[in-house]
Scaffold this active site. Structure first.
Site, PDB file in Angstrom:
ATOM      1  N   GLY A  39      -7.701 -17.837  11.607  1.00  0.00           N
ATOM      2  CA  GLY A  39      -6.813 -18.979  11.150  1.00  0.00           C
ATOM      3  C   GLY A  39      -5.841 -18.434  12.519  1.00  0.00           C
ATOM      4  N   GLU A  51     -15.158 -15.961  13.411  1.00  0.00           N
ATOM      5  CA  GLU A  51     -15.770 -16.411  12.252  1.00  0.00           C
ATOM      6  C   GLU A  51     -16.969 -16.265  11.431  1.00  0.00           C
ATOM      7  OE1 GLU A  51     -13.627 -18.281  13.391  1.00  0.00           O
ATOM      8  OE2 GLU A  51     -11.675 -19.181  12.092  1.00  0.00           O
ATOM      9  N   GLU A  69      -6.253 -21.465  14.255  1.00  0.00           N
ATOM     10  CA  GLU A  69      -5.923 -22.567  13.978  1.00  0.00           C
ATOM     11  C   GLU A  69      -5.017 -22.389  13.839  1.00  0.00           C
ATOM     12  OE1 GLU A  69      -8.728 -21.569  11.098  1.00  0.00           O
ATOM     13  OE2 GLU A  69      -9.945 -23.660  11.638  1.00  0.00           O
ATOM     14  N   ALA A  95      -7.015 -15.488   9.160  1.00  0.00           N
ATOM     15  CA  ALA A  95      -6.979 -15.666   7.519  1.00  0.00           C
ATOM     16  C   ALA A  95      -7.022 -14.259   7.336  1.00  0.00           C
ATOM     17  CB  ALA A  95      -7.240 -16.258   7.277  1.00  0.00           C
TER      18      ALA A  95
HETATM   19  N1  DAK Z   1      -7.642  -8.775   8.249  1.00  0.00           N
HETATM   20  C1  DAK Z   1      -6.813  -9.081   7.086  1.00  0.00           C
HETATM   21  N2  DAK Z   1      -6.787  -7.029   8.114  1.00  0.00           N
HETATM   22  C2  DAK Z   1      -6.777  -7.651   9.580  1.00  0.00           C
HETATM   23  C3  DAK Z   1      -7.300  -8.695   9.980  1.00  0.00           C
HETATM   24  C4  DAK Z   1      -7.831  -9.736   9.308  1.00  0.00           C
HETATM   25  N3  DAK Z   1      -8.421 -10.813  10.105  1.00  0.00           N
HETATM   26  N4  DAK Z   1      -7.641  -8.384  11.991  1.00  0.00           N
HETATM   27  C5  DAK Z   1      -6.718  -6.636  11.481  1.00  0.00           C
HETATM   28  N5  DAK Z   1      -6.497  -6.534  10.468  1.00  0.00           N
HETATM   29  C6  DAK Z   1      -6.368  -5.905   9.739  1.00  0.00           C
HETATM   30  C7  DAK Z   1      -7.082  -4.087  10.117  1.00  0.00           C
HETATM   31  O1  DAK Z   1      -7.412  -3.805   8.915  1.00  0.00           O
HETATM   32  C8  DAK Z   1      -6.219  -2.890   9.929  1.00  0.00           C
HETATM   33  O2  DAK Z   1      -5.767  -2.813   8.704  1.00  0.00           O
HETATM   34  P1  DAK Z   1      -5.852  -1.160   8.293  1.00  0.00           P
HETATM   35  O3  DAK Z   1      -7.152  -0.286   8.685  1.00  0.00           O
HETATM   36  O4  DAK Z   1      -5.515  -0.092   9.649  1.00  0.00           O
HETATM   37  O5  DAK Z   1      -5.359  -0.883   7.981  1.00  0.00           O
HETATM   38  C9  DAK Z   1      -5.397  -3.325  10.970  1.00  0.00           C
HETATM   39  O6  DAK Z   1      -4.643  -4.770  11.209  1.00  0.00           O
HETATM   40  C10 DAK Z   1      -5.395  -3.230  12.359  1.00  0.00           C
HETATM   41  O7  DAK Z   1      -6.324  -3.834  13.330  1.00  0.00           O
HETATM   42  P2  DAK Z   1      -7.345  -2.953  13.967  1.00  0.00           P
HETATM   43  O8  DAK Z   1      -7.897  -1.887  14.017  1.00  0.00           O
HETATM   44  O9  DAK Z   1      -9.006  -3.867  13.434  1.00  0.00           O
HETATM   45  O10 DAK Z   1      -6.606  -3.020  15.438  1.00  0.00           O
HETATM   46  P3  DAK Z   1      -7.918  -2.834  16.799  1.00  0.00           P
HETATM   47  O11 DAK Z   1      -6.927  -2.995  17.717  1.00  0.00           O
HETATM   48  O12 DAK Z   1      -8.935  -1.919  16.849  1.00  0.00           O
HETATM   49  O13 DAK Z   1      -8.855  -4.572  16.816  1.00  0.00           O
HETATM   50  C11 DAK Z   1      -8.559  -6.732  16.450  1.00  0.00           C
HETATM   51  C12 DAK Z   1      -8.374  -5.540  17.051  1.00  0.00           C
HETATM   52  C13 DAK Z   1      -8.194  -7.820  16.476  1.00  0.00           C
HETATM   53  C14 DAK Z   1     -10.083  -6.783  17.449  1.00  0.00           C
HETATM   54  C15 DAK Z   1      -9.143  -6.471  14.961  1.00  0.00           C
HETATM   55  O14 DAK Z   1      -8.585  -6.491  13.878  1.00  0.00           O
HETATM   56  C16 DAK Z   1     -10.650  -7.979  14.704  1.00  0.00           C
HETATM   57  O15 DAK Z   1     -11.638  -8.254  14.858  1.00  0.00           O
HETATM   58  N6  DAK Z   1      -9.877  -8.587  13.709  1.00  0.00           N
HETATM   59  C17 DAK Z   1     -10.504  -9.503  12.729  1.00  0.00           C
HETATM   60  C18 DAK Z   1     -10.507 -10.978  13.481  1.00  0.00           C
HETATM   61  C19 DAK Z   1     -11.385 -11.885  12.856  1.00  0.00           C
HETATM   62  O16 DAK Z   1     -12.412 -11.643  12.525  1.00  0.00           O
HETATM   63  N7  DAK Z   1     -10.263 -12.661  12.713  1.00  0.00           N
HETATM   64  C20 DAK Z   1     -11.043 -13.907  11.311  1.00  0.00           C
HETATM   65  C21 DAK Z   1     -10.857 -14.030  10.435  1.00  0.00           C
HETATM   66  S1  DAK Z   1     -11.341 -15.268   9.119  1.00  0.00           S
HETATM   67  C22 DAK Z   1      -8.886 -20.964   5.371  1.00  0.00           C
HETATM   68  C23 DAK Z   1      -8.276 -20.998   6.298  1.00  0.00           C
HETATM   69  C24 DAK Z   1      -8.455 -20.678   7.506  1.00  0.00           C
HETATM   70  C25 DAK Z   1      -9.456 -19.413   6.729  1.00  0.00           C
HETATM   71  C26 DAK Z   1     -11.168 -19.477   6.074  1.00  0.00           C
HETATM   72  C27 DAK Z   1     -10.002 -20.713   5.146  1.00  0.00           C
HETATM   73  N8  DAK Z   1      -9.347 -22.713   4.258  1.00  0.00           N
HETATM   74  C28 DAK Z   1      -8.437 -23.619   4.574  1.00  0.00           C
HETATM   75  C29 DAK Z   1      -9.871 -22.528   2.875  1.00  0.00           C
HETATM   76  C30 DAK Z   1      -9.555 -18.655   8.452  1.00  0.00           C
HETATM   77  C31 DAK Z   1     -10.448 -17.800   8.568  1.00  0.00           C
HETATM   78  C32 DAK Z   1     -10.799 -16.588   9.218  1.00  0.00           C
HETATM   79  O17 DAK Z   1      -9.306 -16.329   9.993  1.00  0.00           O
END
Ligand code: DAK
Length: 257
Positions: free
Chosen positions: A108, A131, A111, A65
């Site tokens: 997400g 998360e 998911e 997400a």
């Molecule tokens: N959200 C927003 N931006 C993201 C992102 C994300 N999840 N993942 C990557 N990006 C963006 C980065 O900010 C970056 O943008 P700029 O800085 O260039 O503007 C761009 O994508 C490229 O990412 P990186 O520079 O970080 O790329 P790397 O290859 O170095 O790293 C990575 C890739 C996948 C390891 C890293 O980007 C990362 O850790 N991303 C986050 C992964 C994460 O934590 N995912 C879980 C998010 S929480 C709900 C339902 C579902 C959810 C919540 C509520 N309800 C029904 C209420 C779900 C929650 C989640 O998914």
């Protein structure tokens, strides 16, 4: 704006939906989710579509997400956004959905793949529910669906540490249906979809519904449900055609009637 975040392509009776926010690794923001739901619902009601493939790009299926969209949100904001209702609508898609996964499939994104009915993964795919590393837990069914696929003990380790796991491990724990070389993940998913799309659309939808029932009900209820759906198929032309074709030693021509 239509067709901004979801690209749609048709190959015969298969609709291929591509998540399209490549700059942010297909982070799932609300406008993308809304477009995805609208597209799914429209095509779920289109008789020319028998099966879906949902994909991203080589680098990411989806990295979760959109963290930036929710970083400053309050409990009330999250409640008002009512995001779970969006995911419920994906769960209600009646035709089979095959996730074609390459690259990151996280949070997400994982998911979303688990809302699909099969997962074809490129061997370089990286799955995870990270998360916990940003102070939350999975919010779209990850704690439940990963446990159903992998069992309690592996799901617990994956969700409590947030570690990424590769396609081979996804296959081993029963999350991936199939792992293929990275350059053919989409092709292989579409080939699987084409195979399914050749079958009677009614029987395919009933089969999906019956299999999913097993995850929501006790065995006796699921068996009863299956039996009723089995009998109902005897009211379709496709059942007559399928069995006649077998007897006459020819290929069936299903019409979805
Ligand atoms: N959200 C927003 N931006 C993201 C992102 C994300 N999840 N993942 C990557 N990006 C963006 C980065 O900010 C970056 O943008 P700029 O800085 O260039 O503007 C761009 O994508 C490229 O990412 P990186 O520079 O970080 O790329 P790397 O290859 O170095 O790293 C990575 C890739 C996948 C390891 C890293 O980007 C990362 O850790 N991303 C986050 C992964 C994460 O934590 N995912 C879980 C998010 S929480 C709900 C339902 C579902 C959810 C919540 C509520 N309800 C029904 C209420 C779900 C929650 C989640 O998914």
């Amino acid at each position: 704006m239509a067709d901004q975040f979801i690209l749609t392509k048709h190959e015969g009776h298969v609709a291929i939906l591509t998540l399209n926010r490549p700059d942010v690794l297909n982070a799932l923001n609300i406008p993308l989710m809304d477009e995805l739901i609208t597209t799914f619902e429209k095509l779920d009601n289109d008789p020319s579509v028998h099966c879906f493939v949902l994909t991203g790009n080589a680098k990411a299926f989806a990295a979760g997400a959109d963290i930036k969209e929710m970083a400053e949100a309050s409990v009330v904001d999250m409640y008002e956004r009512n995001n779970l209702a969006r995911w419920e609508r994906i769960k209600k898609v009646r035709k089979p959905i095959i996730a074609a996964v390459s690259g990151f499939c996280l949070g997400g994104g994982c998911e979303l793949a688990m809302h699909c009915d099969m997962i074809v993964a490129g061997e370089g795919a990286q799955f995870g529910q990270p998360e916990i590393n940003i102070g939350v837990i999975p919010g779209a069914g990850g704690t439940q669906r990963l446990g159903k696929a992998a069992g309690k003990f592996r799901a617990m380790e994956l969700i409590l540490t947030g570690r990424f796991f590769n396609a081979a491990e996804a296959l081993e724990i029963g999350l991936a249906t199939k792992v293929v070389p990275d350059d053919v993940y989409l092709e292989e998913a579409v080939a699987l979809a084409q195979k399914i799309a050749k079958n009677s659309p009614m029987a395919v939808r009933f089969a999906k519904e019956a299999v999913l029932k097993a995850f929501e009900s006790p065995l006796s209820e699921g068996l009863d449900y299956e039996r009723k759906m089995f009998y109902m198929l005897f009211g379709t032309e496709d059942q007559k055609e399928g069995m006649a074709a077998f007897v006459e030693k020819r290929k069936p021509e299903f019409k979805g009637k």
